[in-house]
Design a protein around this motif. Structure first.
Motif, PDB file in Angstrom:
ATOM      1  N   SER A   7       2.729  21.734  30.938  1.00  0.00           N
ATOM      2  CA  SER A   7       2.915  21.666  29.489  1.00  0.00           C
ATOM      3  C   SER A   7       4.387  21.492  29.116  1.00  0.00           C
ATOM      4  O   SER A   7       4.698  20.891  28.074  1.00  0.00           O
ATOM      5  N   ASN A   8       5.293  21.980  29.966  1.00  0.00           N
ATOM      6  CA  ASN A   8       6.715  21.775  29.699  1.00  0.00           C
ATOM      7  C   ASN A   8       7.077  20.297  29.724  1.00  0.00           C
ATOM      8  O   ASN A   8       7.886  19.818  28.922  1.00  0.00           O
ATOM      9  N   PHE A   9       6.472  19.571  30.642  1.00  0.00           N
ATOM     10  CA  PHE A   9       6.787  18.155  30.776  1.00  0.00           C
ATOM     11  C   PHE A   9       6.046  17.317  29.726  1.00  0.00           C
ATOM     12  O   PHE A   9       6.534  16.260  29.324  1.00  0.00           O
ATOM     13  N   TRP A  10       4.885  17.795  29.277  1.00  0.00           N
ATOM     14  CA  TRP A  10       4.263  17.148  28.124  1.00  0.00           C
ATOM     15  C   TRP A  10       5.144  17.303  26.885  1.00  0.00           C
ATOM     16  O   TRP A  10       5.276  16.376  26.068  1.00  0.00           O
ATOM     17  N   LEU A  11       5.765  18.485  26.745  1.00  0.00           N
ATOM     18  CA  LEU A  11       6.694  18.692  25.637  1.00  0.00           C
ATOM     19  C   LEU A  11       7.877  17.733  25.730  1.00  0.00           C
ATOM     20  O   LEU A  11       8.278  17.132  24.728  1.00  0.00           O
ATOM     21  N   LEU A  12       8.427  17.567  26.932  1.00  0.00           N
ATOM     22  CA  LEU A  12       9.548  16.656  27.117  1.00  0.00           C
ATOM     23  C   LEU A  12       9.143  15.209  26.837  1.00  0.00           C
ATOM     24  O   LEU A  12       9.918  14.438  26.261  1.00  0.00           O
ATOM     25  N   LEU A  13       7.922  14.837  27.224  1.00  0.00           N
ATOM     26  CA  LEU A  13       7.448  13.479  26.955  1.00  0.00           C
ATOM     27  C   LEU A  13       7.336  13.238  25.452  1.00  0.00           C
ATOM     28  O   LEU A  13       7.771  12.195  24.946  1.00  0.00           O
ATOM     29  N   GLY A  14       6.768  14.215  24.736  1.00  0.00           N
ATOM     30  CA  GLY A  14       6.670  14.073  23.294  1.00  0.00           C
ATOM     31  C   GLY A  14       8.034  14.040  22.618  1.00  0.00           C
ATOM     32  O   GLY A  14       8.271  13.241  21.701  1.00  0.00           O
ATOM     33  N   ALA A  15       8.951  14.900  23.085  1.00  0.00           N
ATOM     34  CA  ALA A  15      10.301  14.914  22.520  1.00  0.00           C
ATOM     35  C   ALA A  15      11.015  13.596  22.795  1.00  0.00           C
ATOM     36  O   ALA A  15      11.739  13.076  21.938  1.00  0.00           O
ATOM     37  N   GLY A  16      10.795  13.031  23.985  1.00  0.00           N
ATOM     38  CA  GLY A  16      11.401  11.747  24.322  1.00  0.00           C
ATOM     39  C   GLY A  16      10.887  10.629  23.433  1.00  0.00           C
ATOM     40  O   GLY A  16      11.662   9.783  22.962  1.00  0.00           O
ATOM     41  N   GLY A  17       9.581  10.612  23.176  1.00  0.00           N
ATOM     42  CA  GLY A  17       9.011   9.587  22.307  1.00  0.00           C
ATOM     43  C   GLY A  17       9.537   9.680  20.890  1.00  0.00           C
ATOM     44  O   GLY A  17       9.880   8.669  20.260  1.00  0.00           O
ATOM     45  N   ALA A  18       9.612  10.909  20.381  1.00  0.00           N
ATOM     46  CA  ALA A  18      10.142  11.099  19.031  1.00  0.00           C
ATOM     47  C   ALA A  18      11.616  10.710  18.957  1.00  0.00           C
ATOM     48  O   ALA A  18      12.065  10.104  17.973  1.00  0.00           O
ATOM     49  N   LEU A  19      12.363  11.037  20.000  1.00  0.00           N
ATOM     50  CA  LEU A  19      13.785  10.696  20.011  1.00  0.00           C
ATOM     51  C   LEU A  19      13.986   9.185  20.074  1.00  0.00           C
ATOM     52  O   LEU A  19      14.884   8.647  19.403  1.00  0.00           O
ATOM     53  N   TRP A  20      13.160   8.483  20.862  1.00  0.00           N
ATOM     54  CA  TRP A  20      13.272   7.021  20.948  1.00  0.00           C
ATOM     55  C   TRP A  20      13.028   6.400  19.566  1.00  0.00           C
ATOM     56  O   TRP A  20      13.768   5.511  19.140  1.00  0.00           O
TER      57      TRP A  20
END
Length: 407
Positions: free
Chosen positions: A169-182
């Motif tokens: 779940s930590n890496f799902w959070l990072l994936l979502g944060a990365g998409g929002a940041l992009w």
């Protein structure tokens, strides 16, 4: 700055400051959000703790190496495309971490996640593109507040996610944060770098003028030694808290955030006063505050005043000094050769992280081989004092150049 093109890929409108804060915040989150999950990850991949720890040490090493490349690339091709590509690679690597069937594959993609360093490095370069030196230091103080807030809340969020949903779940959070940041960077981050022109090889021929500048190395050294004290703290404070003071994991988590409180205050002071007093005096004041706080702690320990409140309480001075030194020293190093701001940001960041990681390892090694609380503080104080010396020499050189009428 005027908009020179209406196409999304060539926008030249400056970003909102919150976009720059987000670039720094997600980069920092990627470093520490999963730390509480390391034991669970070791069990999942059926490996030992030392191996899974490479997800931290190896990531920092790759982070430092990439910073040497990111800056020059952005000076040649622009901040915007390098940031967007860096975030894209980070997201691909995050998916790789989630799908990894074994620890070797996981560690490969974890190291590839270091591509997010483009966001942190180039957010500093963007600030320098937009503002003169002292104003840049003020803005960097506000931008890097994200680096003080995330270490306080990131591991707590990661631990709660791991408890409820597993380490992935930590890496799902990072994936979502990365998409929002992009998406945020694509919509709001216009190009701010001067048009360099010429080939990449022609661009690199200009780098010796930066690398041979004593002023550049002076600002880099001041920042690296100041942050080195903090990295030594990261490497040794868990041992001091658990083995010497007998803190539980929950208690250590509460005490451990003391430097982050000081760092937040130091960044606020930088944002408020750097324009007024200038970067040199702010760096010197921050370095002196940090060294003085560590010296006072050393005297108290030698006098027999011990306990977690004493040790961790004085670490607020560590964070306070870093919060004043780092944004101002960064503005100084980026201002030595403004047309190479990206290169300067990358090289300076590599020095801070690479040197800091070495001090972190050294602190852990010293404590494991019989060193105690005083030994750790002595190491931190030595690094802090070196920061004072570095900025004092840089100020003297600046005054000499000013007397000669040299910019």
């Amino acid at each position: 700055m005027a908009v020179q093109s209406h196409t999304p890929t060539a926008r030249r409108s400056p970003p909102h400051i919150l976009t720059l804060v987000a670039l720094v915040g997600v980069s920092t989150l990627a470093m520490n959000v999963f730390l509480p999950s390391l034991p669970a990850m070791a069990d999942w991949f059926a490996t030992d703790y030392a191996t899974i720890q490479l997800a931290v040490g190896g990531y920092l090493a790759m982070n430092a190496c990439l910073q040497l490349v990111v800056g020059p690339l952005s000076d040649r091709y622009g901040r915007r495309p390098v940031i967007l590509w860096g975030i894209t690679l980070f997201m691909v690597a995050t998916v790789g971490c989630l799908l990894a069937p074994d620890v070797e594959t996981f560690l490969f993609f974890r190291l590839a996640q270091a591509a997010i360093v483009t966001a942190m490095v180039l957010s500093r370069a963007v600030v320098r593109d937009l503002y003169p030196q002292d104003k840049a230091a003020s803005m960097l103080g506000y931008v890097t507040m994200g680096m003080s807030v995330v270490p306080m809340v990131g591991p707590a969020i990661g631990g709660a996610l791991e408890t409820s949903f597993g380490w992935q779940s930590n890496f799902w959070l990072l994936l979502g944060a990365g998409g929002a940041l992009w998406a945020l960077a694509y919509l709001d981050l216009g190009e701010t770098a001067p048009q360099a022109g010429g080939s990449f090889r022609a661009q690199t021929r200009q780098y010796p003028e930066l690398l041979t500048s004593p002023r550049f190395w002076g600002y880099c050294a001041a920042a690296a030694f100041a942050s080195g004290s903090f990295f030594a703290y990261l490497g040794g404070a868990p041992f001091v808290g658990r083995q010497i003071h007998g803190l539980t994991a929950a208690e250590l988590g509460l005490f451990f955030g003391a430097p982050a409180l000081g760092y937040f205050a130091g960044n606020g002071i930088s944002g408020r006063f750097s324009t007024t007093f200038g970067v040199d005096r702010m760096v010197l004041a921050g370095a002196l505050l940090q060294a003085s706080g560590l010296a006072a702690l050393m005297m108290m320990l030698l006098a027999g005043a011990e306990g977690p409140w004493v040790f961790f309480g004085f670490m607020t001075f560590l964070g306070l000094g870093n919060g004043m030194v780092i944004p101002n020293a960064t503005a100084g190093m980026l201002s030595v050769r403004p047309h190479l701001a990206g290169t300067a940001s990358g090289l300076g960041g590599a020095m801070m992280i690479g040197g800091g990681a070495a001090l972190s390892v050294l602190a852990g090694w010293v404590l494991e081989h019989g060193g105690g609380e005083i030994t750790l503080v002595a190491l931190m104080l030595t690094s802090g004092a070196a920061s004072v010396v570095a900025i004092a020499l840089t100020i003297r050189r600046n005054r000499t150049l000013a007397a000669r009428g040299v910019a």
